[in-house]
Write an enzyme that holds these catalytic residues in place. Sequence first.
Site, PDB file in Angstrom:
ATOM      1  N   LYS A 130       4.584  -4.542   1.711  1.00  0.00           N
ATOM      2  CA  LYS A 130       3.969  -5.134   2.898  1.00  0.00           C
ATOM      3  C   LYS A 130       3.875  -6.646   2.750  1.00  0.00           C
ATOM      4  O   LYS A 130       3.635  -7.150   1.648  1.00  0.00           O
ATOM      5  CB  LYS A 130       2.553  -4.569   3.099  1.00  0.00           C
ATOM      6  CG  LYS A 130       2.469  -3.043   2.984  1.00  0.00           C
ATOM      7  CD  LYS A 130       1.043  -2.536   3.106  1.00  0.00           C
ATOM      8  CE  LYS A 130       0.933  -1.098   2.674  1.00  0.00           C
ATOM      9  NZ  LYS A 130       0.858  -0.941   1.208  1.00  0.00           N
TER      10      LYS A 130
ATOM     11  N   TYR B 228      -1.220  -6.686  -3.582  1.00  0.00           N
ATOM     12  CA  TYR B 228      -1.736  -5.848  -4.669  1.00  0.00           C
ATOM     13  C   TYR B 228      -1.437  -6.464  -6.036  1.00  0.00           C
ATOM     14  O   TYR B 228      -2.082  -6.105  -7.018  1.00  0.00           O
ATOM     15  CB  TYR B 228      -1.134  -4.438  -4.631  1.00  0.00           C
ATOM     16  CG  TYR B 228      -1.411  -3.630  -3.393  1.00  0.00           C
ATOM     17  CD1 TYR B 228      -2.332  -4.050  -2.430  1.00  0.00           C
ATOM     18  CD2 TYR B 228      -0.745  -2.429  -3.174  1.00  0.00           C
ATOM     19  CE1 TYR B 228      -2.566  -3.298  -1.290  1.00  0.00           C
ATOM     20  CE2 TYR B 228      -0.980  -1.670  -2.042  1.00  0.00           C
ATOM     21  CZ  TYR B 228      -1.881  -2.105  -1.099  1.00  0.00           C
ATOM     22  OH  TYR B 228      -2.096  -1.352   0.020  1.00  0.00           O
TER      23      TYR B 228
ATOM     24  N   HIS C 108       1.091  -6.250   6.906  1.00  0.00           N
ATOM     25  CA  HIS C 108      -0.087  -5.642   6.282  1.00  0.00           C
ATOM     26  C   HIS C 108      -1.317  -5.613   7.200  1.00  0.00           C
ATOM     27  O   HIS C 108      -2.054  -4.624   7.229  1.00  0.00           O
ATOM     28  CB  HIS C 108      -0.405  -6.398   4.994  1.00  0.00           C
ATOM     29  CG  HIS C 108      -1.137  -5.577   3.989  1.00  0.00           C
ATOM     30  ND1 HIS C 108      -0.978  -5.731   2.624  1.00  0.00           N
ATOM     31  CD2 HIS C 108      -2.043  -4.572   4.121  1.00  0.00           C
ATOM     32  CE1 HIS C 108      -1.755  -4.874   1.983  1.00  0.00           C
ATOM     33  NE2 HIS C 108      -2.416  -4.159   2.861  1.00  0.00           N
TER      34      HIS C 108
ATOM     35  N   ASP D  49       4.059   3.457  -2.488  1.00  0.00           N
ATOM     36  CA  ASP D  49       3.569   2.453  -1.546  1.00  0.00           C
ATOM     37  C   ASP D  49       2.855   1.334  -2.288  1.00  0.00           C
ATOM     38  O   ASP D  49       1.832   1.557  -2.937  1.00  0.00           O
ATOM     39  CB  ASP D  49       2.612   3.115  -0.548  1.00  0.00           C
ATOM     40  CG  ASP D  49       2.033   2.121   0.452  1.00  0.00           C
ATOM     41  OD1 ASP D  49       2.543   2.056   1.584  1.00  0.00           O
ATOM     42  OD2 ASP D  49       1.065   1.410   0.096  1.00  0.00           O
TER      43      ASP D  49
END
Length: 281
Positions: free
Chosen positions: A82, A57, A115, A52
């Site tokens: 996401k 990120y 998200h 994931d």
Amino acid sequence: MNTSHTAAPIPAVTLNNGVRMPQLGFGVFQVSDDDTTAAVSAALAAGYRSIDTAAIYGNEAGTGRALAESGIAREELFVTSKVWVADLGYDATLAAYESSLDKLGLDYLDLYLIHWPAPATDGYLESWRALEKLLQDGRVRAIGVSNFLPEHLEKLVGLGGTVPAVNQVELHPALQQRDVAGPNAAHGVATEAWSPLAQGAVLGEPAVTAIAAEHGVSPAQVILRWHLQQGRIIIPKSVTPARIRENLDVFGFELADTELAAIDALERDGRTGPHPAEFNG
């Protein structure tokens, strides 16, 4: 250390569109791109098959490197990413998807999530149309949401199209999200827990340490087992190979109903992340 490519016996959850998703996966939130490659490689070697990540990120490229280097067949992997709040909207979401796919070095995703709802604009409604298009075109196997409260989920379901397969929310013994998990279940939406260990905040609880001692396992293993026995999908994160393996070693013991209840009693509205009703990026 298991360095073979034989996957650990991880149970799968069947999502509402028939796609099977490993119930225990590996998360890379707050891991640098360089460290992500090593962490995901260690996770894959240990037997994880579900990874994931997310655009925000900044480690999709690092994740992709580990996937490519693993030699594991693509169909054995389950990869989630996401779309970030800055890319809400139909065209922006489609572009964000292409960017994520390019960084990951893949030609499809297994699961793509919105998200955060960022409710100030309701831009997630247009993003959902984009996700439905990706699903229809075979670019992604399942679509879902993250951090959605029941009122956001109701708006999506009210569009009359695809019902989200997953709602990934902060969920751990100190924040059990029963008011979110109930509506998820009523709509056939699987609940997935991010921060399933509350970033360590519950590992020292006397109830948890007592149960761990009883079973000869770690407090983290107790909490992960609690999640699994309640049917949730979980994505614990670690960059330590020994901890990565330990988090996967949770299928050799079972918690009694009294032990589950003792952990249930740790609820204290202990949110560690933003509140979805207030967060707009």
